[in-house]
Scaffold this motif. Structure first.
Motif, PDB file in Angstrom:
ATOM      1  N   GLY A  36       0.789  -1.236   0.000  1.00 16.64           N
ATOM      2  CA  GLY A  36       0.000   0.000   0.000  1.00 16.64           C
ATOM      3  C   GLY A  36       0.813   1.274   0.000  1.00 16.64           C
ATOM      4  O   GLY A  36       0.262   2.372   0.152  1.00 16.64           O
ATOM      5  N   GLU A  37       2.122   1.109  -0.136  1.00 15.17           N
ATOM      6  CA  GLU A  37       2.988   2.286  -0.170  1.00 15.17           C
ATOM      7  C   GLU A  37       3.823   2.269  -1.445  1.00 15.17           C
ATOM      8  O   GLU A  37       4.105   1.208  -1.997  1.00 15.17           O
ATOM      9  CB  GLU A  37       3.964   2.271   1.010  1.00 15.17           C
ATOM     10  CG  GLU A  37       3.499   3.070   2.190  1.00 15.17           C
ATOM     11  CD  GLU A  37       4.648   3.249   3.196  1.00 15.17           C
ATOM     12  OE1 GLU A  37       4.492   4.115   4.041  1.00 15.17           O
ATOM     13  OE2 GLU A  37       5.672   2.533   3.119  1.00 15.17           O
ATOM     14  N   ILE A  38       4.247   3.468  -1.856  1.00 12.07           N
ATOM     15  CA  ILE A  38       5.208   3.551  -2.950  1.00 12.07           C
ATOM     16  C   ILE A  38       6.463   4.203  -2.386  1.00 12.07           C
ATOM     17  O   ILE A  38       6.375   5.250  -1.732  1.00 12.07           O
ATOM     18  CB  ILE A  38       4.665   4.408  -4.111  1.00 12.07           C
ATOM     19  CG1 ILE A  38       3.397   3.778  -4.682  1.00 12.07           C
ATOM     20  CG2 ILE A  38       5.715   4.569  -5.206  1.00 12.07           C
ATOM     21  CD1 ILE A  38       2.675   4.668  -5.684  1.00 12.07           C
ATOM     22  N   LEU A  39       7.611   3.562  -2.596  1.00 18.07           N
ATOM     23  CA  LEU A  39       8.878   4.148  -2.151  1.00 18.07           C
ATOM     24  C   LEU A  39       9.563   4.784  -3.344  1.00 18.07           C
ATOM     25  O   LEU A  39       9.831   4.127  -4.352  1.00 18.07           O
ATOM     26  CB  LEU A  39       9.776   3.068  -1.519  1.00 18.07           C
ATOM     27  CG  LEU A  39       9.208   2.391  -0.268  1.00 18.07           C
ATOM     28  CD1 LEU A  39      10.165   1.329   0.248  1.00 18.07           C
ATOM     29  CD2 LEU A  39       8.908   3.421   0.825  1.00 18.07           C
ATOM     30  N   VAL A  40       9.838   6.076  -3.210  1.00 20.06           N
ATOM     31  CA  VAL A  40      10.417   6.837  -4.317  1.00 20.06           C
ATOM     32  C   VAL A  40      11.900   7.068  -4.057  1.00 20.06           C
ATOM     33  O   VAL A  40      12.277   7.585  -3.002  1.00 20.06           O
ATOM     34  CB  VAL A  40       9.705   8.198  -4.472  1.00 20.06           C
ATOM     35  CG1 VAL A  40      10.319   8.996  -5.620  1.00 20.06           C
ATOM     36  CG2 VAL A  40       8.218   7.998  -4.681  1.00 20.06           C
ATOM     37  N   THR A  41      12.729   6.664  -5.025  1.00 22.03           N
ATOM     38  CA  THR A  41      14.175   6.859  -4.874  1.00 22.03           C
ATOM     39  C   THR A  41      14.741   7.448  -6.157  1.00 22.03           C
ATOM     40  O   THR A  41      14.516   6.896  -7.240  1.00 22.03           O
ATOM     41  CB  THR A  41      14.871   5.507  -4.591  1.00 22.03           C
ATOM     42  OG1 THR A  41      14.266   4.928  -3.430  1.00 22.03           O
ATOM     43  CG2 THR A  41      16.360   5.705  -4.335  1.00 22.03           C
ATOM     44  N   PRO A  51       8.546   7.508   1.263  1.00 22.34           N
ATOM     45  CA  PRO A  51       7.265   6.809   1.133  1.00 22.34           C
ATOM     46  C   PRO A  51       6.127   7.745   0.746  1.00 22.34           C
ATOM     47  O   PRO A  51       6.067   8.881   1.191  1.00 22.34           O
ATOM     48  CB  PRO A  51       7.036   6.256   2.545  1.00 22.34           C
ATOM     49  CG  PRO A  51       7.780   7.183   3.448  1.00 22.34           C
ATOM     50  CD  PRO A  51       8.894   7.808   2.654  1.00 22.34           C
ATOM     51  N   THR A  52       5.255   7.242  -0.108  1.00 26.78           N
ATOM     52  CA  THR A  52       4.004   7.954  -0.389  1.00 26.78           C
ATOM     53  C   THR A  52       2.922   6.891  -0.506  1.00 26.78           C
ATOM     54  O   THR A  52       3.206   5.727  -0.761  1.00 26.78           O
ATOM     55  CB  THR A  52       4.113   8.823  -1.671  1.00 26.78           C
ATOM     56  OG1 THR A  52       2.983   9.689  -1.737  1.00 26.78           O
ATOM     57  CG2 THR A  52       4.189   7.987  -2.936  1.00 26.78           C
ATOM     58  N   SER A  53       1.676   7.295  -0.272  1.00 26.33           N
ATOM     59  CA  SER A  53       0.590   6.309  -0.306  1.00 26.33           C
ATOM     60  C   SER A  53       0.355   5.831  -1.733  1.00 26.33           C
ATOM     61  O   SER A  53       0.407   6.626  -2.684  1.00 26.33           O
ATOM     62  CB  SER A  53      -0.680   6.958   0.235  1.00 26.33           C
ATOM     63  OG  SER A  53      -1.793   6.172  -0.131  1.00 26.33           O
ATOM     64  N   ALA A  54       0.079   4.533  -1.883  1.00 24.48           N
ATOM     65  CA  ALA A  54      -0.209   3.985  -3.221  1.00 24.48           C
ATOM     66  C   ALA A  54      -1.460   4.659  -3.791  1.00 24.48           C
ATOM     67  O   ALA A  54      -1.648   4.688  -5.007  1.00 24.48           O
ATOM     68  CB  ALA A  54      -0.393   2.481  -3.144  1.00 24.48           C
ATOM     69  N   ASN A  55      -2.298   5.209  -2.912  1.00 26.14           N
ATOM     70  CA  ASN A  55      -3.501   5.909  -3.387  1.00 26.14           C
ATOM     71  C   ASN A  55      -3.166   7.210  -4.109  1.00 26.14           C
ATOM     72  O   ASN A  55      -4.022   7.808  -4.740  1.00 26.14           O
ATOM     73  CB  ASN A  55      -4.427   6.249  -2.209  1.00 26.14           C
ATOM     74  CG  ASN A  55      -5.037   4.998  -1.630  1.00 26.14           C
ATOM     75  OD1 ASN A  55      -5.227   4.018  -2.345  1.00 26.14           O
ATOM     76  ND2 ASN A  55      -5.311   5.020  -0.332  1.00 26.14           N
ATOM     77  N   LEU A  56      -1.917   7.662  -3.950  1.00 29.63           N
ATOM     78  CA  LEU A  56      -1.521   8.923  -4.590  1.00 29.63           C
ATOM     79  C   LEU A  56      -0.873   8.690  -5.960  1.00 29.63           C
ATOM     80  O   LEU A  56      -0.370   9.632  -6.575  1.00 29.63           O
ATOM     81  CB  LEU A  56      -0.587   9.724  -3.683  1.00 29.63           C
ATOM     82  CG  LEU A  56      -1.218  10.244  -2.380  1.00 29.63           C
ATOM     83  CD1 LEU A  56      -0.191  11.005  -1.545  1.00 29.63           C
ATOM     84  CD2 LEU A  56      -2.413  11.145  -2.669  1.00 29.63           C
TER      85      LEU A  56
END
Lengths: 378, 89
Positions: free
Chosen positions: A138-143, A204-209
């Protein structure tokens, strides 16, 4: 919040906006209060439909505002560009719950959005992004690291593009923890646009975003945003070109050289005329491209590219000619023409350099030719 | 919408989509299952043009749930998407 085109244009041209805009450009930064004022005037929600709290203007109306604003503050205009691109991404490609969640805040300007596509190793080639968006639980990790992000220093949320397992993707990432935002070295043009270098370290950002499904961030979301951006930047280039023509014409009308008004000299008139003709031609093309984008015409992207190339040429010629008419006075640091000329150089590069857009238009011509040739075989 | 035409059959949808994509790619023949986006047969502008084309030509609206790559990556996928939206069989 809701404003009429006439009201907004009046606000931009009169009152203290021109003076304040001048101050931002001189100081090298549009301040938070300036952004707040733009939001209060309804400028951040121009393209957002009324049902989400925006002004719901059509793009042909919106380009009028961008053209006028850029004549005074190219930097604030660039904020409107990136913010509008993010609004467009969410509006066209976001899920309905995401639209309900973020568009009212973006339209009101309570949240400022920046468009985080460009990387040092990947400018116009959007398929070679190195930033990664990894989804898990449920999360997206941005790198990754994004460069020259307009208003990155002030933004509350970034639309970040990168690669995921499903292909090119993008997601909204709130500003804050897990990222380092540093100002870019000062640029000559659009110097007040708060450019930032942003490093995301497993942010981290929410997968809903997420905006659009994996595989649609690039090419679909990015390309449709860039098409809008090109029309808006082209409108700005026309505004700057027209401002340069006005400055030069006023100077030519008043300045006497050897007992003769500059404006009585044919070569000077020629400079003014050429600049004006190019600016007006570019403006007609910008409006036509805006109509096509508004109507989601399949040819919109090419029309936007064509308009941006012509507008970039127009602003280059207009500021160059104006500089010759004004002479040394117009070269002084801090002179309005100097800032217009610096913006003109920036417009040759941003939202696709001329060469990239010429390639896009040329490729389209060749594709049509091939299709016509092949048509007989079908 | 101005470009909207009355389409009556699956085959007509397929024919129109195929013609449009052939024009975009600039070829006279193309396998209906050829991967256009993932194999970079079309560029990023053409990828958007395909979405705009089906929306305008067939008067449909592409929603979030339609945004599966399979729906946009091939001529057959696009045809199926339009046919489904128009409830053609």
């Amino acid at each position: 919040m809701s404003a009429s085109v006439v009201d907004v244009l009046k606000w931009l041209r009169h009152g203290d906006f021109p003076d304040r805009a001048d101050h931002w450009e001189q100081a090298g930064a549009v301040d938070a209060q300036g952004v707040r004022e733009a939001a209060d005037a309804g400028l951040l929600g121009l393209t957002v439909p009324r049902r989400y709290g925006g002004d719901g203007w059509s793009l042909p109306e919106v380009v009028e505002v961008h053209r006028t604003m850029a004549g005074f503050s190219p930097s604030l205009q660039s904020l409107l560009v990136v913010h509008s691109m993010v609004c467009q991404a969410v509006l066209r490609w976001g899920r309905s719950d995401l639209r309900e969640l973020v568009l009212p805040e973006l339209a009101a300007g309570t949240k400022i959005a920046a468009f985080a596509l460009t990387e040092a190793e990947s400018g116009s080639d959007i398929r070679s992004l190195r930033t990664t968006l990894a989804e898990r639980d449920g999360e997206i990790l941005v790198t990754g690291r994004k460069r020259w992000i307009s208003f990155g220093e002030l933004a509350d949320v970034f639309l970040v593009f990168g690669m995921s397992d499903g292909g090119g993707s993008c997601a909204l990432v709130p500003a804050g923890a897990g990222q380092r935002v540093s100002p870019e070295p000062p640029t000559t043009g659009l110097r007040a646009s708060r450019l930032a270098d942003i490093e995301f370290d497993a942010t981290p950002t929410s997968a809903n975003l997420a905006v659009g499904r994996p595989g649609f961030g690039v090419p679909h979301v990015a390309t449709s945003c860039l098409t809008l951006g090109r029309v808006l930047v082209a409108a700005a280039a026309v505004g700057v070109a027209q401002a340069a023509v006005e400055l030069a014409t006023a100077h030519a009308a008043q300045r006497q050289v050897g007992g003769v008004a500059l404006g009585d000299r044919q070569l000077v008139r020629g400079l003014l005329a050429e600049a004006s003709i190019l600016a007006e031609a570019a403006w007609a093309m910008v409006r036509a491209a805006a109509e096509r984008v508004e109507e989601r015409d399949p040819e919109a992207a090419t029309a936007a590219g064509r308009a941006k190339v012509l507008a970039a040429r127009a602003v280059s010629v207009a500021t160059d000619h104006a500089s010759r008419v004004l002479g040394a006075a117009g070269l002084a640091e801090g002179h309005r023409l100097t800032r217009l000329s610096q913006a003109a150089r920036t417009y040759q590069v941003i939202e696709g350099p001329n060469e990239v857009l010429l390639d896009l238009v040329g490729a389209d011509l060749l594709r049509r030719e091939a299709a016509t040739r092949q048509g007989g075989d079908r | 919408m101005s470009g909207t035409k009355q389409v009556v059959s699956y085959d007509e949808v397929h024919q129109q989509v195929r013609e449009y994509v052939l024009g975009l790619v600039g070829v006279s023949e193309l396998d209906g299952d050829r991967e256009l986006i993932t194999e970079h047969v079309v560029d990023s502008v053409a990828a958007i043009q395909m979405v705009d084309f089906v929306e305008r030509t067939f008067g449909i609206e592409v929603e979030d749930e339609d945004l599966e790559l399979a729906n946009f990556n091939t001529v057959n996928g696009l045809t199926r998407l339009v046919a489904e939206k128009l409830r053609l069989s």
